[in-house]
Design a protein around this motif. Sequence first.
Motif, short mmCIF file in Angstrom:
data_model
loop_
_atom_site.label_atom_id
_atom_site.label_comp_id
_atom_site.label_asym_id
_atom_site.label_seq_id
_atom_site.Cartn_x
_atom_site.Cartn_y
_atom_site.Cartn_z
N VAL A 198 -34.58 -11.35 -16.96
CA VAL A 198 -34.37 -11.86 -15.59
C VAL A 198 -34.48 -13.37 -15.56
CG1 VAL A 198 -35.25 -11.79 -13.23
CG2 VAL A 198 -35.26 -9.71 -14.64
N PHE A 199 -35.41 -13.92 -16.32
CA PHE A 199 -35.67 -15.36 -16.29
C PHE A 199 -34.64 -16.10 -17.15
CE2 PHE A 199 -39.78 -13.30 -15.59
CZ PHE A 199 -40.10 -13.84 -14.35
N ARG A 200 -34.14 -17.18 -16.61
CA ARG A 200 -33.13 -17.97 -17.33
C ARG A 200 -33.66 -18.57 -18.62
NH1 ARG A 200 -29.69 -23.17 -14.97
NH2 ARG A 200 -28.61 -23.63 -16.95
N PRO A 201 -34.91 -19.12 -18.66
CA PRO A 201 -35.40 -19.65 -19.94
C PRO A 201 -35.40 -18.62 -21.07
CG PRO A 201 -36.79 -20.41 -18.14
CD PRO A 201 -35.85 -19.40 -17.57
N MET A 202 -35.68 -17.37 -20.75
CA MET A 202 -35.66 -16.34 -21.78
C MET A 202 -34.24 -16.07 -22.27
SD MET A 202 -38.71 -15.62 -22.45
CE MET A 202 -38.37 -14.23 -23.52
N PHE A 222 -29.21 -10.26 -33.30
CA PHE A 222 -28.94 -9.32 -32.21
C PHE A 222 -30.22 -8.96 -31.45
CE2 PHE A 222 -24.87 -8.62 -34.33
CZ PHE A 222 -24.02 -8.54 -33.23
N ALA A 223 -31.34 -8.98 -32.15
CA ALA A 223 -32.60 -8.76 -31.45
C ALA A 223 -32.87 -9.88 -30.45
CB ALA A 223 -33.74 -8.65 -32.46
N PHE A 224 -32.54 -11.10 -30.83
CA PHE A 224 -32.71 -12.22 -29.90
C PHE A 224 -31.66 -12.19 -28.80
CE2 PHE A 224 -35.14 -14.27 -33.41
CZ PHE A 224 -36.29 -14.54 -32.70
N HIS A 283 -28.90 -28.75 -21.79
CA HIS A 283 -30.32 -28.65 -21.46
C HIS A 283 -30.87 -27.35 -22.03
CE1 HIS A 283 -34.08 -28.80 -19.22
NE2 HIS A 283 -33.86 -27.54 -18.87
N ILE A 284 -32.01 -27.46 -22.70
CA ILE A 284 -32.68 -26.28 -23.23
C ILE A 284 -34.11 -26.26 -22.68
CG2 ILE A 284 -31.32 -26.12 -25.33
CD1 ILE A 284 -33.57 -27.51 -26.81
N SER A 285 -34.63 -25.08 -22.50
CA SER A 285 -35.99 -24.94 -21.97
C SER A 285 -37.01 -25.20 -23.06
CB SER A 285 -36.18 -23.53 -21.39
OG SER A 285 -35.97 -22.57 -22.39
N THR A 286 -38.25 -25.44 -22.63
CA THR A 286 -39.32 -25.75 -23.59
C THR A 286 -39.62 -24.57 -24.50
OG1 THR A 286 -40.93 -25.13 -21.88
CG2 THR A 286 -40.40 -27.47 -22.11
N VAL A 287 -39.32 -23.36 -24.07
CA VAL A 287 -39.58 -22.20 -24.91
C VAL A 287 -38.73 -22.22 -26.17
CG1 VAL A 287 -37.87 -20.67 -23.90
CG2 VAL A 287 -39.98 -19.70 -24.81
N CYS A 288 -37.62 -22.96 -26.14
CA CYS A 288 -36.77 -23.05 -27.32
C CYS A 288 -37.42 -23.86 -28.44
CB CYS A 288 -35.43 -23.68 -26.95
SG CYS A 288 -34.39 -22.62 -25.89
N VAL A 295 -30.12 -16.85 -26.64
CA VAL A 295 -28.85 -17.38 -27.15
C VAL A 295 -29.10 -18.40 -28.24
CG1 VAL A 295 -26.80 -18.71 -26.54
CG2 VAL A 295 -27.62 -16.93 -25.00
N PHE A 296 -30.06 -19.29 -28.01
CA PHE A 296 -30.34 -20.35 -28.98
C PHE A 296 -30.82 -19.77 -30.30
CE2 PHE A 296 -32.86 -23.74 -30.90
CZ PHE A 296 -32.01 -24.83 -30.76
N MET A 297 -31.74 -18.82 -30.25
CA MET A 297 -32.27 -18.24 -31.48
C MET A 297 -31.24 -17.34 -32.16
SD MET A 297 -35.14 -19.37 -32.36
CE MET A 297 -35.20 -18.19 -33.71
#
Length: 203
Positions: free
Chosen positions: A150-154, A141-143, A80-85, A159-161
Motif C-alpha cells: 500500500v505504501f509508496r516507499p515500499m 521477483f521476491a522484491f 527520487h528514491i525513499s530513504t528505505v532504499c 522496484v529498486f531492489m
Amino acid sequence: AAEERPMLRIYFEGTNFEVAKYMQVISKDIALAGGALAFTFAYLTVHLQSFLLAAVATSSVFISLPLTFVISALFTGSTHISTVCVLAAFLTLGLGAHTAVLYTDCWWDSAQHAEDDEGRLYFTYKCAGKLTLTTSVVTAFAFFCHLLAVFRPMREFGVFMGLGMFVNWLVATWIYLPICLVNERHCAACRLFGPGSADLTED
C-alpha cells in the motif's frame, strides 16, 4: 488570578528540516555500510585468497547501485528514491559477495574439467552462471512482490531492489569472472594461502 501565559507553538516543517532529516539518516547508514564493507572485504580476502578479487567483488557491488538508480529512473520516470532504499547497499553487498564466491569456486574447479582458458570460462559460466542467475531471479521477483504494498516507499524499494539484483548479476558476470583469469595469470604469486586454481592446474 494568575496571569495566563501565551502558548508557544513550534511547527517543524519546511524543506530544510527534510534535508536535515535525510542527511542524518544517510550519515548513519554510511557508517554502517562502511563497517559492512570492511567486514565483507576482509572475509572475501581470506576466502578468495586475493586482495584483487576481494576489491573487485566489493567494488562491483557499489558499481551496480548507481546503475540501478539510472535504470530505475528510466523505468519509473522519477529521480527520487525513499530513504528505505538505502538498505539496498547492505542487501546488494551480501548477494554480491555470494555471487563472487560461487564464481571463484567454480573457476578453481574448472581446471579439472578444461585445459584452455576458453573451456574454463565456458564451464564457469555454465555452472556458476546458472546458479547465480537463478538466485538473482528468485530474489528479484521476491522484491517485485512489494509492488502490491500500500505504501509508496515500499513499492519504490521493491522496484529498486528487484532491478538491483539483475544489475548486480550482470556486473559480476561481465567484470568479476574475467578478473579471475587475470588474477590467476598475473597475480598467482600474490595468492595468500590455501588451494586455488594454480594448485589444481599443477595436479
